[in-house]
Design an enzyme around this catalytic site. Sequence first.
Site, PDB file in Angstrom:
ATOM      1  NE  ARG A  83       5.668   3.130  -1.759  1.00 31.80           N
ATOM      2  CZ  ARG A  83       4.369   3.264  -1.531  1.00 31.80           C
ATOM      3  NH1 ARG A  83       3.814   2.739  -0.471  1.00 31.80           N
ATOM      4  NH2 ARG A  83       3.600   3.931  -2.373  1.00 31.80           N
ATOM      5  CG  HIS A 119       2.936  -1.422  -1.734  1.00 26.08           C
ATOM      6  ND1 HIS A 119       3.433  -1.392  -0.465  1.00 26.08           N
ATOM      7  CD2 HIS A 119       2.456  -2.684  -1.934  1.00 26.08           C
ATOM      8  CE1 HIS A 119       3.252  -2.586   0.097  1.00 26.08           C
ATOM      9  NE2 HIS A 119       2.670  -3.378  -0.776  1.00 26.08           N
ATOM     10  CE1 TYR A 124       0.142   5.745  -2.352  1.00 23.80           C
ATOM     11  CE2 TYR A 124      -0.997   4.309  -3.909  1.00 23.80           C
ATOM     12  CZ  TYR A 124       0.123   4.611  -3.157  1.00 23.80           C
ATOM     13  OH  TYR A 124       1.218   3.802  -3.206  1.00 23.80           O
TER      14      TYR A 124
HETATM   15  C1  LIG Z   1      -1.154 -10.038   7.320  1.00 25.88           C
HETATM   16  C2  LIG Z   1      -1.163  -9.266   6.054  1.00 25.88           C
HETATM   17  N1  LIG Z   1      -2.167  -8.401   5.812  1.00 25.88           N
HETATM   18  C3  LIG Z   1      -2.193  -7.682   4.657  1.00 25.88           C
HETATM   19  C4  LIG Z   1      -1.184  -7.839   3.730  1.00 25.88           C
HETATM   20  C5  LIG Z   1      -1.203  -7.014   2.442  1.00 25.88           C
HETATM   21  N2  LIG Z   1      -0.169  -5.970   2.521  1.00 25.88           N
HETATM   22  C6  LIG Z   1       1.005  -6.109   1.871  1.00 25.88           C
HETATM   23  S1  LIG Z   1       2.018  -4.823   2.122  1.00 25.88           S
HETATM   24  C7  LIG Z   1       0.896  -4.027   3.104  1.00 25.88           C
HETATM   25  C8  LIG Z   1       1.205  -2.675   3.697  1.00 25.88           C
HETATM   26  C9  LIG Z   1       2.392  -2.679   4.611  1.00 25.88           C
HETATM   27  O1  LIG Z   1       2.771  -1.366   4.944  1.00 25.88           O
HETATM   28  P1  LIG Z   1       4.005  -1.077   5.856  1.00 25.88           P
HETATM   29  O2  LIG Z   1       3.977  -1.965   7.046  1.00 25.88           O
HETATM   30  O3  LIG Z   1       4.037   0.370   6.110  1.00 25.88           O
HETATM   31  O4  LIG Z   1       5.277  -1.536   4.979  1.00 25.88           O
HETATM   32  P2  LIG Z   1       5.786  -0.925   3.579  1.00 25.88           P
HETATM   33  O5  LIG Z   1       5.076  -1.685   2.495  1.00 25.88           O
HETATM   34  O6  LIG Z   1       5.480   0.511   3.568  1.00 25.88           O
HETATM   35  O7  LIG Z   1       7.245  -1.210   3.528  1.00 25.88           O
HETATM   36  C10 LIG Z   1      -0.264  -4.794   3.217  1.00 25.88           C
HETATM   37  C11 LIG Z   1      -1.453  -4.372   3.979  1.00 25.88           C
HETATM   38  C12 LIG Z   1      -0.160  -8.765   4.006  1.00 25.88           C
HETATM   39  N3  LIG Z   1       0.851  -8.968   3.178  1.00 25.88           N
HETATM   40  N4  LIG Z   1      -0.159  -9.448   5.179  1.00 25.88           N
END
Ligand SMILES: Cc1ncc(C[n+]2csc(CCOP(=O)(O)OP(=O)(O)O)c2C)c(N)n1
Length: 376
Positions: free
Chosen positions: A266, A270, A279
């Site tokens: 990425r 985020h 970070y």
């Molecule tokens: C059930 C749930 N827990 C926490 C969140 C908060 N949250 C949003 S994005 C994220 C990280 C996701 O990381 P990843 O699966 O690697 O996907 P990326 O954002 O890197 O595409 C979190 C913890 C959420 N949206 N849903």
Amino acid sequence: MTHTLTPTADPATDIDDVARLLTPDGERISDPDLERWVADIDAAALRGLYRDMVLLRRIDTEGVALQRQGQLGLWPPCQGQEATQIGTARALRADDFAFPSYRETGVVYARGGKPSDFVLAWRGEEHSTYDPYELNTATQQIIIGAQSLHAVGYAMGIQRDATDQVSVAYFGDGASSQGDVNEAMVFASSFGAPVVFVCTNNQWAISEPVTVQARFPIAGRAPGFGIPSMRVDGNDVLACLAAMRWAIDNARRGNGPAFIEAVTYRMGPHTTSDDPTRYRGKEEVESWRRRDPISRVEALLRSLGEFDEDFAAAVARDADALAAEVREAAMSARTREPLSVLDNVYAEPHAGLDEQREWFGAYLDGFAPAAEEAGR
Ligand SMILES: Cc1ncc(C[n+]2csc(CCOP(=O)(O)OP(=O)(O)O)c2C)c(N)n1
Ligand SMILES: [Mg+2]
């Protein structure tokens, strides 16, 4: 088989322990597992993949800019992940069903979504900016991992309809730690459901590095569920297309689920609410810039004598035109009445929602005296 199973691979950080057809410099290399799946990809098809990725990057850049200008509430950038999204989505048939996450702008675009509509969701005007049944693509999921269960449920429906469609669950490296994703894999495997799991390992789950999610490559987990898997270079669009065709073929032929880990990065924050300099270091980002998915296809096309300035200019013109449409859609959007956010959530009356409507209405009314004061 030995009865003691020990992880032998390096931790999930070994980004070069992947199957690929294109080196980061754009040199075409051989991989017997992958190449037979893309034998039909000629220069014209390669140029099509290049064009898709350039257009996607432009849509994404415009989304970020519009958020910075206050036109959108949020935007989840996908820069760096173009090959993963385009390569896998372009392997799907129109009647297959995709379940993307918030970051899969390129998947929705490849499924026929209208980029000028995308901004409406991120502006808070619409819950979904397309009809899922028109694009055979579920509304982008924000609840991490939830869509993997939906995808498996859909795949079990396909089995009952006895068609040869395939369903796809897209999720991230962070999501791989969620119970939902693991439960989805158990069900998919037990029922032999025609579903492909695409895990986009972009190295980060907000500020958590993938090494916190996995001490072993994520693709290595799937066989433990009884699901075959492949770990591919997610910045190599040919490898992503090939791996996805392999996985889809497996599911379509009735052999059950398959799993792909696409190792990518990425490049941006985020979301537009995040500051990644808090970070991660510049060197890491720069090292991934040298693996850019778009420039490696350009390098390959140039080496084949299939990339000239006229083609580049035509793609750039198309990208600019698309960006102008996206911008126009955001600038001309009418901000809806705040309470309408609760419309169209349920088809039938819903007590919980009524309560929220009442609470939100009272909250909004709380601003009325201040507005009156300001008007005086
Ligand atoms: C059930 C749930 N827990 C926490 C969140 C908060 N949250 C949003 S994005 C994220 C990280 C996701 O990381 P990843 O699966 O690697 O996907 P990326 O954002 O890197 O595409 C979190 C913890 C959420 N949206 N849903
Ligand atoms: Mg991630």
